[in-house]
Design an enzyme around this catalytic site. Structure first.
Site, PDB file in Angstrom:
ATOM      1  N   GLY A  21       0.836  -1.189   0.000  1.00 12.38           N
ATOM      2  CA  GLY A  21       0.000   0.000   0.000  1.00 12.38           C
ATOM      3  C   GLY A  21       0.865   1.231   0.000  1.00 12.38           C
ATOM      4  O   GLY A  21       2.096   1.163  -0.166  1.00 12.38           O
ATOM      5  N   GLY A  22       0.208   2.371   0.199  1.00 11.07           N
ATOM      6  CA  GLY A  22       0.931   3.628   0.183  1.00 11.07           C
ATOM      7  C   GLY A  22       2.009   3.708   1.236  1.00 11.07           C
ATOM      8  O   GLY A  22       3.001   4.406   1.074  1.00 11.07           O
ATOM      9  N   LYS A  41       6.305  -4.095   8.251  1.00 14.19           N
ATOM     10  CA  LYS A  41       5.954  -3.089   7.249  1.00 14.19           C
ATOM     11  C   LYS A  41       7.253  -2.442   6.800  1.00 14.19           C
ATOM     12  O   LYS A  41       7.901  -1.718   7.569  1.00 14.19           O
ATOM     13  CB  LYS A  41       4.983  -2.065   7.807  1.00 14.19           C
ATOM     14  CG  LYS A  41       4.618  -0.977   6.797  1.00 14.19           C
ATOM     15  CD  LYS A  41       3.388  -0.199   7.234  1.00 14.19           C
ATOM     16  CE  LYS A  41       2.142  -1.027   7.018  1.00 14.19           C
ATOM     17  NZ  LYS A  41       0.899  -0.213   7.179  1.00 14.19           N
ATOM     18  N   ASP A 130      -5.661   8.891   8.601  1.00 15.98           N
ATOM     19  CA  ASP A 130      -5.801   8.041   7.419  1.00 15.98           C
ATOM     20  C   ASP A 130      -6.696   6.840   7.725  1.00 15.98           C
ATOM     21  O   ASP A 130      -6.409   5.723   7.315  1.00 15.98           O
ATOM     22  CB  ASP A 130      -4.423   7.580   6.936  1.00 15.98           C
ATOM     23  CG  ASP A 130      -4.473   7.031   5.503  1.00 15.98           C
ATOM     24  OD1 ASP A 130      -5.412   7.386   4.767  1.00 15.98           O
ATOM     25  OD2 ASP A 130      -3.589   6.232   5.141  1.00 15.98           O
TER      26      ASP A 130
END
Length: 884
Positions: A21-22, A41, A130
């Protein structure tokens, strides 16, 4: 950087890829040291290559690691350019939504957990920025885990984005220059406009997520990021996409989360949580329930009904554009308790914390014990703060963590979560201070009796006086700071132009009169208005903080607001998050009626019109009643014929606050209290109304006078609200040299005295033990003193032959047989006659016939319990409701 299974990052061995993802690529990995699976991550190379960004990210990760909440995915640490996180099994919410709308019970269960996670982060000063379905995991057991808290604000431009609806939305500037990060379909309008972000942005994103769970469709959609952002800023969601089965209060919740103007949006997740927990009345539910249980059910149902009614329909809401509806709900007194304002039982004066989450109030039990209570907005029950006996007129600290309050002779503070109260300073003897205010510099200003305001440090210490009273001014009370923390509103007692709301300063003795009101005032930061009460109506008016002047016309916010408990009482409060709370006043509905009761409390008739009665007296022949009716900022005396029930005015200027009428023994004259030219005094006038008033006594040395009793030898007993010795009892002859002399004067308070019909004894209330009790003392020598009540008492009245004494205590009317043997006085055991449900709780709110068989009381016509008549009303989005 892509990783293959078997590769290691420090002690973490990669098992497989979980996606990208971003924020970077995510892998499942095995912690070889602690033997557990984790999520890795891997941050984008563009991000990881900037030392400054990595440092900022590390600081953020440390903050997030401190969060410990079951609905937030934990951060275990940082390994190189990888973030080590709790591995959450299960699918993300976006996959669940992709299969269609989520059933209401499951959707609400998920929503509640999301809210709890966001609240925990907000309490720690962290904004998600977010929130989206892809950042929310739902495990098989239904547990929700929210991911990526706070990380978006450290991210810059990331290339290679395929799905624009889930892309981090970027401005043209870098983060260090003020770039706002968010995800296009879930970003708030303020993010889209490159403006400052706060927790209301998370409220918006939550609204988007809840909308999608219920409808199965995107809240805002488009072919590219620009189109989506345009919809966020300019368009409304398709409200018809919400299924008809969605309850109106949930529909209203989604709408209020998605208001584009964040000033009108739901300000806090605690409000969202409360609205999520709204109870829907079930048709056919059992109706026969205990009265207090029924009150709780009614309360919850009322809240839902209000939300339902005001939410309206989707089409109506679109026509109203983005402005959310006002919502109101009520809070009733705890079980076996009665709301109080100071010592005044039955009056309701709540204060809401600055953060809008908690309401504090005082309440009294059946034994007359008054304590401080707190109740979270989203809770169904209030919580007692132990050790706060005698608490009156509480006020909050600016951080919403502590509460200041008064007890007899002291100013106190206590933590809102409980604990031992501490003394801040000593008040004048016998005084219960009327209100205080606490600024962010730790300065507390407070009332200290019939005097100017005082100030003291929030840490405690010696109090210092602030200025001095002006001529004609009898006291200052109920201060409230303005936003600058240096100036403050207060209410001044006094006749004519001396009364009303003023602005004072910590830095100067100068004061400025702002307006006429029957209450003090508070300032609303959001709208710039001042809120105050007149004659039971809560009003708002624009306020110029530079000139300390109101502008324009006031407009009403609420009716039947408590405003008569004590002079200047502020029975309303407003949080910094625009949540309004107020107490319903005694003048609500049709008012009080003068009602005859027998010794069992049974109603035997009514006389006179409904009114706000503040004390009354029967004529010696019992053919007439002289009553003080409080109207607005003052009062007048009216005479009612008992047999014909007709009423005529006896005094004609309520601004003089004509009150406390007392008949002469022969019934030909009436003495009463009045304030003329700023000076309290005693006046006498023929009871038939023909003839002029005669001033009997006047003083400038007291805050106020109350005429209490007319003796057989023609002396007037009156109460004095003093400056040095609080409340005392004095006497002045009606004829001859009219020199007033003290009868009972001590460091404590003595009030509501009554001379026995034979002129030998005075019954009165005193707080010398810390609790108001009834005493009897011989006059004029004072050679004997006897305690009558046990467990609280006030408002004594004698039977016509001086052989029985009645008083009010613990919500009941009590009778005490009196035996007199020469100079001795002997009182029997008090016996309760009946409950005083619905009776006006003023000093003299009942009268007794000469034979002691009937009582005249000011009651509500329905006879309902005062507790059901005076709830706390909470208003969300109060300004919108007032504007309509």
């Amino acid at each position: 950087m892509s990783l293959a299974p078997g590769q290691s990052v420090g002690p973490y061995a990669v098992v497989c890829s979980l996606g990208a993802g971003g924020m970077g690529e995510v892998y499942r990995a095995r912690d070889t040291q602690l033997d557990r699976d984790v999520a890795l991550k891997i941050l984008p190379e563009l991000f990881a290559g900037d030392p400054e960004r990595v440092l900022r990210f590390t600081r953020e990760a440390k903050t997030l690691a401190a969060l410990n909440h079951p609905n937030i995915a934990a951060i275990y640490g940082i390994e190189g350019n990888a973030l080590v996180m709790e591995l959450v099994e299960g699918e993300d919410l976006s996959a669940h939504i992709a299969r269609g709308p989520i059933a209401l019970p499951e959707a609400l269960a998920i929503a509640r957990q999301i809210v709890e996670a966001l609240e925990a982060a907000h309490d720690a000063g962290i904004i998600h920025r977010d929130l989206k379905p892809a950042n929310i995991k739902v495990r098989e057991d239904g547990t929700v885990k929210v991911l990526d808290f706070g990380l978006a604000r450290t991210l810059e431009d990331v290339s290679g984005i395929q799905d624009v609806s889930h892309s981090p939305t970027l401005t043209a500037r870098a983060t260090a220059l003020g770039m706002i990060i968010g995800t296009a379909a879930y970003m708030s309008p303020e993010q889209a406009r490159d403006r400052a972000v706060d927790k209301r942005s998370d409220v918006w994103a939550f609204g988007c997520v809840l909308y999608e769970m219920l409808s199965g469709t995107k809240t805002f959609d488009g072919e590219d990021a620009t189109e989506i952002i345009s919809a966020v800023v300019k368009s409304e969601p398709d409200w018809t996409a919400l299924p008809a089965s969605v309850p109106a209060h949930i529909r209203a919740l989604v709408m209020r989360c998605l208001v584009k103007d964040r000033k009108a949006r739901i300000p806090d997740l605690s409000v969202v949580r409360y609205m999520l927990d709204g109870t829907i009345p079930v048709a056919g539910a059992q109706e026969a329930a205990p009265s207090r249980t029924a009150a709780r059910v009614w309360q919850a149902a009322t809240a839902v009904f209000v939300l339902t009614t005001l939410a309206g329909g989707a089409a109506w809401y679109r026509a109203r554009a983005v402005t959310p509806p006002v919502a109101r709900f009520v809070i009733t007194a705890p079980d076996n308790q009665t709301f109080t304002a100071g010592s005044r039982a039955g009056a309701t004066a709540p204060i809401i914390s600055p953060d809008g989450r908690t309401i504090a109030f005082t309440a009294q039990d059946a034994n007359g014990r008054r304590l401080l209570w707190v109740r979270a907005i989203d809770a169904l029950e209030a919580r007692l703060l132990p050790g706060t006996e005698g608490a009156a007129y509480p006020f909050w600290s600016p951080d919403s963590r502590a509460i200041g309050y008064a007890v007899v002779g002291k100013l106190m503070r206590v933590d809102a979560t409980g604990g031992a109260p501490t003394t801040l300073c000593v008040l004048n003897p016998g005084i219960v201070g009327r209100g205080g205010a606490w600024n962010r510099d730790g300065v507390i200003i407070f009332n200290n009796g019939p005097a100017p305001l005082y100030r003291v440090s929030s840490a405690g210490g010696e109090a210092t006086v602030m200025g001095e009273l002006a001529a004609g001014e009898t006291g200052r009370q109920f201060p409230a700071f303005l936003p600058d923390g240096r100036h403050f509103f207060y209410h001044a007692s006094g006749s004519g132009e001396r009364g009303g709301v003023y602005v004072g300063s910590l830095d100067s003795s100068e004061t400025t009169r702002v307006l006429s009101a029957s209450s003090g005032a508070i300032h609303d930061r959001t709208s710039g208005r001042v809120l105050f009460a007149r004659e039971g109506t809560l009003l708002a008016q624009a306020f110029d903080q530079n000139r300390f002047a109101v502008t324009g016309d006031p407009f009403p916010i609420a009716e039947h607001v408590e405003s008569t408990a004590v002079p200047g009482v502020v029975a309303f409060s407003l949080s910094e998050t625009s949540v309004l709370a107020y107490g319903v006043g005694e003048a609500a509905g049709v008012g009080l009626r003068l009602t005859w009761l027998d010794r069992q409390g049974k109603v035997a008739g009514m006389i006179g019109p409904p009114a706000t009665y503040r004390g009354f007296n029967l004529a010696p022949d019992q053919s007439q009643v002289a009553a003080h009716r409080h109207d607005g900022e003052g009062g007048d005396i009216w005479i009612t014929d008992v047999s014909r029930s007709t009423t005529s005015r006896f005094t004609f200027d309520p601004a003089q606050d004509n009150s406390s009428p007392v008949w002469s023994p022969d019934g030909n004259r009436i003495a009463f209290s009045s304030i003329r030219n700023g000076k309290p005094g005693i006046y006498v006038k023929p009871s038939n109304g023909a003839g002029n008033e005669e001033r009997l006594f006047e003083t400038s040395e007291a805050r106020g006078l109350t005429v209490l009793s007319w003796t057989p030898d023609h002396r007037i007993l009156f109460g004095v609200s003093g400056v040095k010795t609080t409340r005392d009892l004095w006497m002045v002859p009606v004829d001859g040299e009219r020199k007033a002399v003290p009868l009972l004067q001590s460091p404590f308070g003595e009030w509501v005295g009554q001379i026995s019909p034979d002129g030998r004894w005075v019954a009165y209330a005193s707080n010398e033990t810390g609790t108001a009790e009834i005493y009897v003392q011989s006059i004029p020598t004072g050679s004997g003193k006897w305690t009558i009540s046990n467990g609280g008492g006030s408002s004594p009245r004698w039977r016509g032959d001086s052989r029985e004494l009645f008083y009010v205590g613990g919500g009941k009317l009590w009778a005490v047989e009196v035996a007199k043997k020469g100079a001795a006085f002997a009182a029997g055991q008090p016996s309760a006659l009946f409950d005083l449900a619905g009776m006006s709780p003023n000093d003299f709110s009942f009268a007794v016939t000469r034979d002691g068989q009937r009582f005249l009381a000011a009651l509500r016509p329905s006879g309902e319990d005062e507790r059901s008549q005076s709830p706390i009303v909470v208003v969300l989005n109060w300004l919108e409701g007032a504007a309509r």
